[in-house]
Structure formats: C-alpha cells, structure tokens
Design an enzyme around this catalytic site. Sequence first.
Site, PDB file in Angstrom:
ATOM      1  N   ALA A   1       3.318   7.314   3.513  1.00 30.27           N
ATOM      2  CA  ALA A   1       3.990   6.085   3.953  1.00 30.27           C
ATOM      3  C   ALA A   1       3.662   4.905   3.041  1.00 30.27           C
ATOM      4  O   ALA A   1       2.697   4.931   2.279  1.00 30.27           O
ATOM      5  CB  ALA A   1       3.589   5.751   5.391  1.00 30.27           C
TER       6      ALA A   1
ATOM      7  N   ASP B   1     -10.666   6.626   5.910  1.00 29.50           N
ATOM      8  CA  ASP B   1      -9.205   6.525   5.913  1.00 29.50           C
ATOM      9  C   ASP B   1      -8.649   7.895   6.275  1.00 29.50           C
ATOM     10  O   ASP B   1      -8.780   8.858   5.519  1.00 29.50           O
ATOM     11  CB  ASP B   1      -8.699   6.086   4.540  1.00 29.50           C
ATOM     12  CG  ASP B   1      -7.232   5.680   4.560  1.00 29.50           C
ATOM     13  OD1 ASP B   1      -6.504   6.110   5.485  1.00 29.50           O
ATOM     14  OD2 ASP B   1      -6.800   4.941   3.658  1.00 29.50           O
TER      15      ASP B   1
ATOM     16  N   LYS C   1       2.949   0.845   3.392  1.00 28.67           N
ATOM     17  CA  LYS C   1       2.705  -0.316   4.236  1.00 28.67           C
ATOM     18  C   LYS C   1       2.794  -1.571   3.370  1.00 28.67           C
ATOM     19  O   LYS C   1       2.423  -1.536   2.200  1.00 28.67           O
ATOM     20  CB  LYS C   1       1.319  -0.234   4.895  1.00 28.67           C
ATOM     21  CG  LYS C   1       1.178   0.889   5.909  1.00 28.67           C
ATOM     22  CD  LYS C   1      -0.192   0.854   6.583  1.00 28.67           C
ATOM     23  CE  LYS C   1      -0.312   1.919   7.644  1.00 28.67           C
ATOM     24  NZ  LYS C   1      -1.637   1.880   8.331  1.00 28.67           N
TER      25      LYS C   1
ATOM     26  N   ASP D   1       0.864  -1.179   0.000  1.00 25.76           N
ATOM     27  CA  ASP D   1       0.000   0.000   0.000  1.00 25.76           C
ATOM     28  C   ASP D   1       0.900   1.228   0.000  1.00 25.76           C
ATOM     29  O   ASP D   1       1.421   1.634   1.036  1.00 25.76           O
ATOM     30  CB  ASP D   1      -0.902  -0.022   1.236  1.00 25.76           C
ATOM     31  CG  ASP D   1      -1.661   1.287   1.444  1.00 25.76           C
ATOM     32  OD1 ASP D   1      -1.774   2.074   0.483  1.00 25.76           O
ATOM     33  OD2 ASP D   1      -2.141   1.516   2.583  1.00 25.76           O
TER      34      ASP D   1
ATOM     35  N   GLY E   1      -9.591   6.383  -6.459  1.00 27.88           N
ATOM     36  CA  GLY E   1      -8.292   5.997  -5.933  1.00 27.88           C
ATOM     37  C   GLY E   1      -8.237   4.506  -5.637  1.00 27.88           C
ATOM     38  O   GLY E   1      -9.155   3.945  -5.021  1.00 27.88           O
ATOM     39  N   CYS E   2      -7.160   3.861  -6.079  1.00 28.02           N
ATOM     40  CA  CYS E   2      -7.060   2.409  -5.895  1.00 28.02           C
ATOM     41  C   CYS E   2      -7.006   2.030  -4.418  1.00 28.02           C
ATOM     42  O   CYS E   2      -7.455   0.939  -4.033  1.00 28.02           O
ATOM     43  CB  CYS E   2      -5.848   1.857  -6.643  1.00 28.02           C
ATOM     44  SG  CYS E   2      -4.281   2.654  -6.270  1.00 28.02           S
ATOM     45  N   ASP E   3      -6.480   2.918  -3.570  1.00 31.71           N
ATOM     46  CA  ASP E   3      -6.455   2.639  -2.138  1.00 31.71           C
ATOM     47  C   ASP E   3      -7.862   2.664  -1.555  1.00 31.71           C
ATOM     48  O   ASP E   3      -8.218   1.821  -0.720  1.00 31.71           O
ATOM     49  CB  ASP E   3      -5.539   3.617  -1.406  1.00 31.71           C
ATOM     50  CG  ASP E   3      -5.875   5.083  -1.673  1.00 31.71           C
ATOM     51  OD1 ASP E   3      -6.576   5.396  -2.661  1.00 31.71           O
ATOM     52  OD2 ASP E   3      -5.419   5.947  -0.890  1.00 31.71           O
ATOM     53  N   ARG E   4      -8.681   3.614  -2.012  1.00 29.68           N
ATOM     54  CA  ARG E   4     -10.071   3.671  -1.552  1.00 29.68           C
ATOM     55  C   ARG E   4     -10.823   2.413  -1.981  1.00 29.68           C
ATOM     56  O   ARG E   4     -11.608   1.857  -1.212  1.00 29.68           O
ATOM     57  CB  ARG E   4     -10.759   4.926  -2.096  1.00 29.68           C
ATOM     58  CG  ARG E   4     -10.188   6.227  -1.562  1.00 29.68           C
ATOM     59  CD  ARG E   4     -10.723   7.440  -2.325  1.00 29.68           C
ATOM     60  NE  ARG E   4     -12.159   7.647  -2.098  1.00 29.68           N
ATOM     61  CZ  ARG E   4     -12.889   8.533  -2.773  1.00 29.68           C
ATOM     62  NH1 ARG E   4     -12.313   9.268  -3.739  1.00 29.68           N
ATOM     63  NH2 ARG E   4     -14.184   8.686  -2.509  1.00 29.68           N
TER      64      ARG E   4
END
Length: 257
Positions: free
Chosen positions: A16, A125, A18, A11, A103-106
């Site tokens: 940062a 988040d 992860k 991620d 967003g791919c993280d969302r």
Amino acid sequence: MNVSSFLLAIDSGNTAIKWGLHTGDQWLVRGSALQSERMVLKQAWALLPAPPASVLISNVAGLQAADDLTALLKPWYVQPHWITASASQCGVTSRYTKPEQLGCDRWAALIAAWYRVQRACLVVDVGTAMTVDTLSSTGEFLGGIIVPGPDAMKQALAGCAGTLAAPVSSCFQNFPVNTENALYSGMIQALSGALERMYRLLSSYSEKQTLTEVIMTGGGAALLAQHIHIPHRIVDSLVLEGLAIIAKSGNFDYNKK
C-alpha cells in the site's frame, strides 16, 4: 497557516501507499491506496486544500512505483526527494554495515520512534514483512530482523501446501485442535515469538537499557498486538511521521529514486 511550507509525505510500501499533507506542525489530511490502484491517488490529490511546496518519499516498492508516483506529481512542478538511510540523521545513528542499504521505511520509522520516546525501544512494522528493529537508549540503531508478515506466511503455506491454507474463520488457540486453527495459531506464535525474543535480547543488552514499550505500526499491528504480553503502543503511519521529522530538520538532499 503558511501554505508555502506544506509537505506531501509519501510512504510507498510493498502493498500500500500511505500519504499525508503536513503543515509543519500537524497533518492536514492523510490517505492511502493499494499499490495496484495507484491512480486513485490522482483523484485524492486533486482535492488537496493546497499544493505541496515539497514532496518527501520513502519507496520500497521498486522503480515502476517510483515512476508512477513521479508522473502523478508532475502537475505541481515540485521535485520529489527520495529518502535513503544514512549513518546518522535526526538523532539516530546506525550500526548497519552499509547504512545506505537499510530500508528507507525502516529508517524513517526509527527516526519517528526516537523522536517520540527518546529511550531504548523496539520498532515493529507488521506489513508484507515484519521488521523488528532495536534502538538503544542513546538513539543508536543496533540492528533488526525481517520475517514474513501475516499475509506472506498465509500465501507461503497456500503455495506449498494448497489445502492447508488457513481460512478467514480460523482463530487462535494455545493448543489448536484442528488444522485450520493450527496454521493460524502457528503464524501468530511465530510472529509474536520473534517480537518477544527481540524484546528480551534488547532488555538484556545492557543494564542501562530500560524498555517501557514496543512501538508498533503497519497493517497487521492491531492483530499481533492482541497476542503479545509486553508494554506496547500502536502508532498509525509511523513512517509518515519520520518523513515529516526529516523534512522539518532540513537534513536531506535525495533526488534519486
């Protein structure tokens, strides 16, 4: 334990990175590093108990971060997969006008949240930006908001008002009686107010929607959780969970950065 199926999930966020090595059933090891210290990953990954058979990455930090990660992965000769959001995946469908622009993280966090609760919920988040995304009781992503996160708010105030930046010693007050606490309390009120308003909106969206909690993740989640008065839980590394679920489904084929 079948080492040939180990997944390295990454991620890559704005601040940062992860990561975790997943066996297909559980996390074997997890870690993190600042984006400014990406080379620390080389040392950490050299100590992994086994090389990954596959690599799945959520990257919102730009092309340079993607290039650096690609270089760090070369010793394993494994082609990394870079996820993007889609119209439907792992039980979640998207109402986004252009699903691939989410967003791919969302998207990964939404998939992880749906896998956990299978009911209407908010997915929050709290990072460089705070995203508050809504899931219906049928797994439909209804939409969400993006607001500056705690650090971004502090930096914005420092940038436009110099001496008004809230010091570390600031504390929250319902009725602040000094400038430092007024700034800090305003930040908390803005973030918690946005979250709680989205909670009310989703609660009133349909009589059939039953909200039992808010799922929170990100570096600022613990701070904000102290100031909200709605059911919630904090899940560390929700995006990594989503990546592991996507990998296990086999429903991905994304090689582009």
